[in-house]
Structure formats: structure tokens, C-alpha cells
Design an enzyme around this catalytic site. Structure first.
Site, PDB file in Angstrom:
ATOM      1  N   LYS A 125       0.851  -1.185   0.000  1.00 54.95           N
ATOM      2  CA  LYS A 125       0.000   0.000   0.000  1.00 54.95           C
ATOM      3  C   LYS A 125       0.888   1.237   0.000  1.00 54.95           C
ATOM      4  O   LYS A 125       1.693   1.429   0.917  1.00 54.95           O
ATOM      5  CB  LYS A 125      -0.900   0.005   1.244  1.00 54.95           C
ATOM      6  CG  LYS A 125      -2.102   0.938   1.113  1.00 54.95           C
ATOM      7  CD  LYS A 125      -3.098   0.396   0.089  1.00 54.95           C
ATOM      8  CE  LYS A 125      -4.459   1.064   0.236  1.00 54.95           C
ATOM      9  NZ  LYS A 125      -5.423   0.510  -0.747  1.00 54.95           N
TER      10      LYS A 125
ATOM     11  N   GLN B  56      30.476  18.371  -7.363  1.00 61.02           N
ATOM     12  CA  GLN B  56      30.925  17.039  -6.965  1.00 61.02           C
ATOM     13  C   GLN B  56      31.834  17.110  -5.736  1.00 61.02           C
ATOM     14  O   GLN B  56      31.733  16.283  -4.821  1.00 61.02           O
ATOM     15  CB  GLN B  56      31.680  16.358  -8.123  1.00 61.02           C
ATOM     16  CG  GLN B  56      30.792  15.909  -9.269  1.00 61.02           C
ATOM     17  CD  GLN B  56      30.643  16.962 -10.346  1.00 61.02           C
ATOM     18  OE1 GLN B  56      30.745  18.164 -10.076  1.00 61.02           O
ATOM     19  NE2 GLN B  56      30.389  16.526 -11.569  1.00 61.02           N
TER      20      GLN B  56
ATOM     21  N   ARG C   3      30.757  32.271  -8.604  1.00 61.50           N
ATOM     22  CA  ARG C   3      29.387  32.010  -9.031  1.00 61.50           C
ATOM     23  C   ARG C   3      28.499  31.674  -7.833  1.00 61.50           C
ATOM     24  O   ARG C   3      28.978  31.337  -6.742  1.00 61.50           O
ATOM     25  CB  ARG C   3      29.347  30.842 -10.025  1.00 61.50           C
ATOM     26  CG  ARG C   3      29.758  29.505  -9.417  1.00 61.50           C
ATOM     27  CD  ARG C   3      29.497  28.343 -10.348  1.00 61.50           C
ATOM     28  NE  ARG C   3      29.836  27.063  -9.709  1.00 61.50           N
ATOM     29  CZ  ARG C   3      29.523  25.867 -10.198  1.00 61.50           C
ATOM     30  NH1 ARG C   3      28.856  25.774 -11.348  1.00 61.50           N
ATOM     31  NH2 ARG C   3      29.869  24.762  -9.554  1.00 61.50           N
TER      32      ARG C   3
ATOM     33  N   THR D 289      -3.778  -5.110   0.743  1.00 64.03           N
ATOM     34  CA  THR D 289      -3.180  -3.789   0.915  1.00 64.03           C
ATOM     35  C   THR D 289      -4.070  -2.901   1.779  1.00 64.03           C
ATOM     36  O   THR D 289      -3.569  -2.013   2.469  1.00 64.03           O
ATOM     37  CB  THR D 289      -2.926  -3.121  -0.448  1.00 64.03           C
ATOM     38  OG1 THR D 289      -4.163  -2.895  -1.118  1.00 64.03           O
ATOM     39  CG2 THR D 289      -2.022  -3.983  -1.310  1.00 64.03           C
TER      40      THR D 289
ATOM     41  N   HIS E 136      21.103  26.331 -11.608  1.00 58.34           N
ATOM     42  CA  HIS E 136      21.957  27.326 -12.254  1.00 58.34           C
ATOM     43  C   HIS E 136      21.425  28.749 -12.064  1.00 58.34           C
ATOM     44  O   HIS E 136      20.227  29.017 -12.186  1.00 58.34           O
ATOM     45  CB  HIS E 136      22.057  27.030 -13.752  1.00 58.34           C
ATOM     46  CG  HIS E 136      22.601  25.663 -14.045  1.00 58.34           C
ATOM     47  ND1 HIS E 136      23.863  25.257 -13.677  1.00 58.34           N
ATOM     48  CD2 HIS E 136      22.041  24.596 -14.674  1.00 58.34           C
ATOM     49  CE1 HIS E 136      24.067  24.012 -14.063  1.00 58.34           C
ATOM     50  NE2 HIS E 136      22.975  23.588 -14.667  1.00 58.34           N
TER      51      HIS E 136
END
Length: 287
Positions: free
Chosen positions: A12, A214, A171, A57, A242
Site C-alpha cells: 500500500k 561534486q 558564481r 493492501t 543554475h
């Protein structure tokens, strides 16, 4: 050619349960979205439609409500463990139970003890997989939106005939952190552990000078493992949200990295796993 039934499960999905705990005039709210998936001796139902081994369920849904009333909800992890152990312990045909939980946080409005406001879009997650071999607990957080307005660059990448992106020495770095971490044992102070991991993730994101998303991802996972001995594996997915500097020269204005256009798509998606060298293998905890 032989044909055989492969791995399977059923359950479920997304039972929404809200549990109010009343301590006099001061109340506490737990708001969960619970999904159950069971597997075991299910060959006959697939091949012949014999439902003798099947726990409906709808019963699974009712069990969520009943155990919330009977035992309360101390934490997402503890409630998931309670449900998973119930299903595998009460039904001989059920060998493995996977319970996934999303928790939506509510903060108390100080005016009264019974008024609350929803806490942003961040979602706490928990997943328990319980079988005869034992239990695995994976905690997490989703949609934890963070932004560094400086302290990030992106340079020195591959350039080919299709590259137009200019290098950036300064940035904005923004992402929605989706992090999950696996516990060494199915025992612990789940709320305290979750709060500490969340703190570490935020502090590391803020304190890491980033040359790539990363690098930031790895630093976040590594520090969790360094500071939290109960955690053996961290998996992170972090979309790069971005932000592009807007060209204001057509209007006779400069733009010293102050006005940006936030693009919601397409976006870079950075994913990675950080784990201890001696972490026991448990891929079933993530499935």
C-alpha cells in the site's frame, strides 16, 4: 525456453497518517506519508491467482492507523521499524517488509499549545527493510534547498565544438539536497542523529570553497561519516540550480555579480555515494 517468476513485491503506497499527542493543553503533531511493500511466498498468487498468502493492501493501510493509535509515533524511523517488524512477525508468508516514510514537519505557533505552521518544503525521510536476516534503517532528507552566494567557481573543464559555457571564477552555488544515510544497526536515537546529520550537511555546504558541486557533495558525505560513527554510508543527489549573470549592458548598466537569472531547467544532476571502507554491504537497504 524456460520462464520463471522473478523478484516481486506488493503493498500500500502513500497512506497519510497524522497523529496528535495531547499533553494537557500542549499538543504534538506527527504528519507522515507511509508506503509499505511486502514480499515472500507469492508464487501461487502470481501463477494461479491463489490469494492465500496475500495480506490485503487495505489491511496494510489499516495497520498503519492502528499502530499509530496503539503505539504513537516517536520518530519516522521507529514507526517504520514497528510496522516492518509487525508485518514480518505476524504473517508467516511475509519474508521481507520495506516501509518508507516521508515526514512533514510542523512548528508550534507560540500563541497556543495547539496551533502549528508547516515548515517549508523540506521533507524528512526514513526507510526500513526487515527480513529474517535482520533490519536495515536508512534515514534522509529531501528538498533541503541551500545557496552560497559566493565561494564557488567552475573552471578547467573539457571544451569541445559544442561548448559555450564561460568559465566562472565566482558564481552562485544552489541546490536541493536529497541525502540518505544508512545506519550500522537498527537501534539509535533517531531524532538526535537526524538533527546532527542535517546540521553537518548544512555546515559543510556553507563552509566548503567549491570548485565543483561534486567536490562539495563528497565533502558533505565525508564529514557525516567522520563525525557520526552510527552512519556507514551516505548517498546524495544534488541538482545544480543554475544562476546566470544577467547582461545589463543594453541598458547602460554594469552587473558586478549582483543580478542573476535563476533557471529551473535544464539542470545538472550530481549524484554520489560516500561510505566507510569496512561498511557491510546492504544493497537491499536502498531498493
Amino acid at each position: 525456453m524456460g520462464i520463471a517468476l522473478g523478484p516481486n513485491r506488493y503493498g500500500k503506497a502513500e497512506t497519510r497518517v497524522v497523529r496528535v499527542t495531547r499533553d494537557g493543553d500542549v499538543h504534538r503533531v506527527k504528519d507522515l506519508n507511509v508506503s509499505v511493500a511486502l514480499s515472500g511466498d507469492m508464487t501461487e498468487v502470481h501463477l494461479r491467482g491463489d490469494n492465500a498468502a496475500v495480506l490485503p493492501t487495505d489491511t496494510q493501510k489499516n495497520t498503519v492507523f492502528a499502530l499509530a493509535r496503539k503505539h504513537g509515533i516517536a520518530s519516522a524511523e521507529e514507526f517504520a521499524l514497528l510496522l516492518a517488524r509487525h508485518f514480518t512477525g505476524s504473517q508467516p508468508t511475509i519474508r521481507t517488509a520495506r516501509v518508507s516514510v516521508e515526514e512533514y514537519a510542523w512548528d508550534r505557533i507560540p500563541v497556543t499549545g495547539h496551533s502549528f505552521v508547516r515548515r517549508g518544503q523540506e521533507v524528512r525521510t526514513a526507510r526500513v527493510v526487515h527480513s529474517e536476516e535482520g533490519a536495515h534503517v536508512v534515514s534522509g532528507v529531501r528538498d533541503l534547498t541551500v545557496l552560497n552566494s559566493t565561494g564557488s567557481e567552475f573552471r578547467g573543464y573539457i571544451r569541445d565544438e559544442y561548448t559555450t559555457l564561460p568559465e566562472a571564477a565566482d558564481r552562485i552555488l544552489a541546490t536541493d539536497v536529497h541525502a540518505e544515510w544508512r545506519h550500522l544497526t537498527p537501534e539509535g536515537d533517531w531524532d538526535a542523529s537526524h538533527a546532527e546529520v542535517r546540521r553537518i550537511l548544512l555546515e559543510t555546504f556553507a563552509g566548503t570553497y567549491s570548485r565543483s558541486l561534486q567536490q562539495t557533495l563528497y565533502a558533505m558525505g565525508r564529514r557525516v561519516l567522520e563525525e557520526r560513527p552510527e552512519i556507514c554510508e551516505v548517498r546524495l543527489a544534488m541538482p545544480n540550480k543554475h544562476h546566470f549573470v544577467v547582461d545589463l549592458e543594453p541598458f547602460g548598466m554594469d552587473n558586478p555579480n549582483e543580478v542573476f537569472f535563476a533557471a529551473d531547467r535544464p539542470y545538472g544532476l550530481i549524484e554520489g555515494t560516500v561510505l566507510r571502507d569496512d561498511a557491510p554491504a546492504a544493497e537491499e537497504a536502498w531498493q
